[in-house]
Design an enzyme around this catalytic site. Structure first.
Site, PDB file in Angstrom:
ATOM      1  CG  HIS A 155      -1.698  -1.229   1.439  1.00  0.00           C
ATOM      2  ND1 HIS A 155      -2.899  -1.508   0.851  1.00  0.00           N
ATOM      3  CD2 HIS A 155      -1.372  -2.321   2.180  1.00  0.00           C
ATOM      4  CE1 HIS A 155      -3.312  -2.713   1.230  1.00  0.00           C
ATOM      5  NE2 HIS A 155      -2.392  -3.232   2.030  1.00  0.00           N
ATOM      6  CB  SER A 276      13.126  23.108 -14.323  1.00  0.00           C
ATOM      7  OG  SER A 276      12.369  24.301 -14.403  1.00  0.00           O
ATOM      8  CE  LYS A 282      10.995  20.925  -9.640  1.00  0.00           C
ATOM      9  NZ  LYS A 282      10.020  20.496 -10.593  1.00  0.00           N
ATOM     10  CG  ASN A 284      12.545  17.693 -13.494  1.00  0.00           C
ATOM     11  OD1 ASN A 284      12.418  17.812 -12.274  1.00  0.00           O
ATOM     12  ND2 ASN A 284      12.342  18.687 -14.334  1.00  0.00           N
ATOM     13  CD  GLU A 289       8.563  12.819 -14.803  1.00  0.00           C
ATOM     14  OE1 GLU A 289       8.039  13.615 -15.606  1.00  0.00           O
ATOM     15  OE2 GLU A 289       9.236  13.192 -13.836  1.00  0.00           O
ATOM     16  CE1 TYR A 316      -4.266  -8.280 -46.637  1.00  0.00           C
ATOM     17  CE2 TYR A 316      -5.731  -7.492 -48.361  1.00  0.00           C
ATOM     18  CZ  TYR A 316      -4.702  -7.265 -47.474  1.00  0.00           C
ATOM     19  OH  TYR A 316      -4.110  -6.036 -47.410  1.00  0.00           O
ATOM     20  CD  GLN A 321      -2.317  -0.878 -46.695  1.00  0.00           C
ATOM     21  OE1 GLN A 321      -2.167  -1.580 -47.669  1.00  0.00           O
ATOM     22  NE2 GLN A 321      -2.682   0.387 -46.773  1.00  0.00           N
ATOM     23  CE  LYS A 324       1.916  -4.908 -43.776  1.00  0.00           C
ATOM     24  NZ  LYS A 324       0.441  -5.064 -43.603  1.00  0.00           N
TER      25      LYS A 324
HETATM   26  N1  ARG Z   1      -0.347  -3.393 -48.404  1.00  0.00           N
HETATM   27  C1  ARG Z   1      -1.104  -4.569 -48.227  1.00  0.00           C
HETATM   28  C2  ARG Z   1      -1.145  -4.932 -46.750  1.00  0.00           C
HETATM   29  O1  ARG Z   1      -0.393  -4.421 -46.013  1.00  0.00           O
HETATM   30  C3  ARG Z   1      -0.474  -5.680 -48.997  1.00  0.00           C
HETATM   31  C4  ARG Z   1      -1.439  -6.736 -49.455  1.00  0.00           C
HETATM   32  C5  ARG Z   1      -2.248  -6.225 -50.536  1.00  0.00           C
HETATM   33  N2  ARG Z   1      -3.154  -7.158 -51.038  1.00  0.00           N
HETATM   34  C6  ARG Z   1      -4.226  -6.802 -51.727  1.00  0.00           C
HETATM   35  N3  ARG Z   1      -5.002  -7.698 -52.116  1.00  0.00           N
HETATM   36  N4  ARG Z   1      -4.474  -5.538 -51.948  1.00  0.00           N
HETATM   37  O2  ARG Z   1      -1.954  -5.697 -46.319  1.00  0.00           O
END
Ligand code: ARG
Length: 457
Positions: A155, A276, A282, A284, A289, A316, A321, A324
Site C-alpha cells: 500500500h 527545468s 530541478k 527531473n 516518466e 484477406y 494493412q 503495420k
Molecule cells: N499493403 C497490403 C497490406 O499491407 C499488402 C497486401 C495487398 N493485397 C491486396 N489484395 N491488396 O496488407
C-alpha cells in the site's frame, strides 16, 4: 505504376491512391520482401516452374536492388502502392521478361503475410536480446546489494525490511517471464505462409516446405485461408510488448518515487536526467516518466489491432494493412524504452544510508517484535496487540522500536528481555527470512546463482 491496371479503364483518383497506399511505411521491410522473393524463385526453379536461367537473372537483380537501396542509388518513392509493387516494378524495368515471371504462383496476400512475419520474427529476437542486457544490469545491482537494507512496501506504506537485491530480484523475474513469452511467440509464429496464394493456394506444384526451410521456418502453415488472414502472432506480440511496458512502467514509477526529494533513495546520473527552464534546483526523472507515459501508446497498439481484426470475414481484407504502422511504432517504442531504461538504472546511485534509515523509521521490524513474543509463548493475536501498543508509544515519543529502553518494553509486556534488540535489528529481520525467494543473503545468493547460469555469465 500498378500491378493490377489491366482490368481498369480509368486512373485511380489521387486521394484514393494515397489512402490505399502503404509504401510510406511498408518500405521498412524491403529486405524481407526481397528475401521472400529469392526463396520463391528458388523454389519455382527447383519445381521446374521457372527456368534456372530466369532464376539466376532474377536473383542477381534482386540482390542488386537491395544493394542499390542500401547505398542510396535507388530511392523507394511514393508513386508505388506498396513495397511489393516497387520491388517487382524495378525488377521488370531492369531485366524485362524474366522479371515478369517472379509473381508466378504468388499473391500479395501471402507475400505480405510472409514479409510481416519475417520482419516481426527478427524483432522478437532483438527485443529478447535487449531484455537480456537489462537483466544483466539488474543482476549486477543485485549481486552488489544482497546486504543493502531498504523498506519493503505494501500500500506504499513501509511494511517489512528487504534488500535492494530482493527488490530488484522481483523485476528480474518479471523480465525473465517476458523473455519466455517472446520465446513462445517465436515458436508459434515460425511457420511460413508463402504459397497460400490469394487465399486458396495455387494450381502450380509449389514445394511449400522447401520455401519454408529456405527461410528458416519450422515448416509451412497448414491452411491457406488462415495463412493470409492470421494476425494472431502480432496480437500476441503486442500483448507481450504491453506486458514489458507495464513492467517498465511500474519500475519507472518506483524510480520516480525513490528519486523524489522526500525519499532520496537514489540519485539519477546527470546524463539520464533533465533540468527545468525556470527552476534551477530541478533534476527531473524525465526518462522514467517518458517510459511510464509511452506505455499507453503500446497498449493502444494492442487494442487497435484487436479491434481491427474483430469483425473481419475470411480471408484477406484491406483492414489488415493497419497492422503495420502500429506494430512498427510499438516495436520502436519498446526498443527505445528498454535501452534507455537499462542505461538509466546502470548509472544511478543508491543512497544506502537513507534507504536503511527509512527502513528503521517505519516500524518495518514490528512483525519481528510480534514473532519474538510468539517464540516466548504469547499467542500471535495477543502479540500483535502488544506490539501495536509499542508502536503507538513510539509514535507518541517520536522514536523507533530499537530506541525504547528495556524498562519501557517491560512496562508494556514483561515477556521482553534484552535479546529483543537483537531480534528486531533490521539485519536479523532480513537474515532470518531464509525460505526460497525471501530476502536473506543466503536465499538471494541461491537465486543469483541460478540467474548467473540463466544469463550465461
Ligand atoms: N499493403 C497490403 C497490406 O499491407 C499488402 C497486401 C495487398 N493485397 C491486396 N489484395 N491488396 O496488407
Amino acid at each position: 505504376m500498378k500491378l493490377w491496371g489491366g482490368r481498369f479503364t480509368k486512373e485511380t483518383n489521387e486521394l484514393v491512391h494515397n489512402f490505399n497506399a502503404s509504401i510510406s511505411f511498408d518500405k521498412k521491410f524491403y529486405k524481407q520482401d526481397i528475401e521472400g522473393s529469392k526463396a520463391h524463385v528458388t523454389m519455382l526453379a527447383k519445381q521446374g516452374i521457372l527456368s534456372n536461367e530466369d532464376r539466376f537473372t532474377i536473383i542477381n537483380a534482386l540482390e542488386q536492388i537491395k544493394l542499390d537501396i542500401e547505398n542510396g542509388t535507388l530511392e523507394i518513392t511514393d508513386e508505388y502502392e506498396d513495397i511489393h509493387s516497387f520491388v517487382e516494378a524495378t525488377l521488370i524495368e531492369r531485366i524485362g521478361e524474366a522479371g515478369k515471371r517472379l509473381h508466378t504462383g504468388r499473391s500479395r496476400n501471402d507475400q505480405v503475410a510472409l514479409d510481416m512475419r519475417l520482419y516481426t520474427r527478427d524483432e522478437v529476437l532483438e527485443i529478447n536480446d535487449l531484455l537480456k542486457e537489462l537483466l544483466k544490469v539488474i543482476y549486477r545491482i543485485m549481486s552488489e546489494n544482497t546486504s543493502s537494507i531498504m523498506p519493503g512496501f505494501t500500500h506504499l506504506q513501509k511494511a517489512q525490511p528487504v534488500t535492494i537485491a530482493h527488490h530488484f530480484g522481483a523485476y528480474f523475474e518479471m523480465f525473465k517471464r517476458d523473455r519466455s513469452r517472446l520465446d513462445d511467440i517465436y515458436e508459434r509464429m515460425n511457420y511460413c505462409p508463402l504459397g497460400a496464394g490469394a487465399l486458396a493456394g495455387t494450381t502450380y506444384p509449389l514445394d511449400r516446405e522447401y520455401t519454408a526451410e529456405y527461410l528458416h521456418f519450422a515448416g509451412a502453415t497448414m491452411n491457406s485461408m488462415d495463412s493470409v488472414s492470421d494476425r494472431d502472432y502480432l496480437i500476441e506480440f503486442l500483448s507481450a510488448l504491453s506486458t514489458i511496458m507495464m513492467h517498465l512502467s511500474r519500475f519507472s514509477e518506483e524510480i520516480i518515487i525513490w528519486n523524489s526529494n522526500e525519499y532520496g533513495f537514489i540519485e539519477l546520473d546527470d546524463a539520464y536526467s533533465t533540468g527545468s527552464s525556470i527552476m534551477p534546483q530541478k533534476k527531473n526523472p524525465d526518462i522514467a516518466e517518458l517510459v511510464r507515459g509511452k506505455t499507453g501508446r503500446v497498449y493502444g497498439a494492442l487494442i487497435s489491432l484487436l479491434t481491427t481484426m474483430k469483425g473481419l470475414p475470411l480471408a484477406y481484407n484491406k483492414d489488415m494493412q493497419e497492422d503495420k504502422e502500429l506494430t512498427f511504432d510499438a516495436i520502436d517504442t519498446v526498443k527505445g524504452c528498454i535501452a534507455l531504461f537499462t542505461g538509466m538504472i546502470d548509472t544511478m546511485k543508491f543512497n544506502l544510508d537513507t534507504m536503511e534509515k527509512s527502513a528503521r523509521r517505519g516500524f518495518t521490524n514490528a512483525t519481528d517484535a510480534a514473532d519474538y513474543l510468539v517464540n516466548h509463548g504469547v499467542p500471535f493475536r495477543d502479540a500483535h496487540g502488544i506490539v501495536g501498543q509499542l508502536v503507538l508509544y513510539c509514535i507518541d515519543k517520536g522514536i523507533a522500536l530499537d530506541d525504547m529502553t528495556l524498562e519501557e518494553y517491560k512496562a508494556i509486556s514483561p515477556v521482553f528481555e534484552k535479546d529483543i534488540y537483537e531480534a528486531i535489528s533490521l539485519n536479523t529481520c532480513v537474515e532470518k527470512r531464509l525460505t526460497k525467494g525471501a530476502p536473506s543473503k543466503a536465499a538471494m545468493t541461491a537465486a543469483l546463482k541460478e540467474y548467473k547460469e540463466y544469463l550465461g555469465l
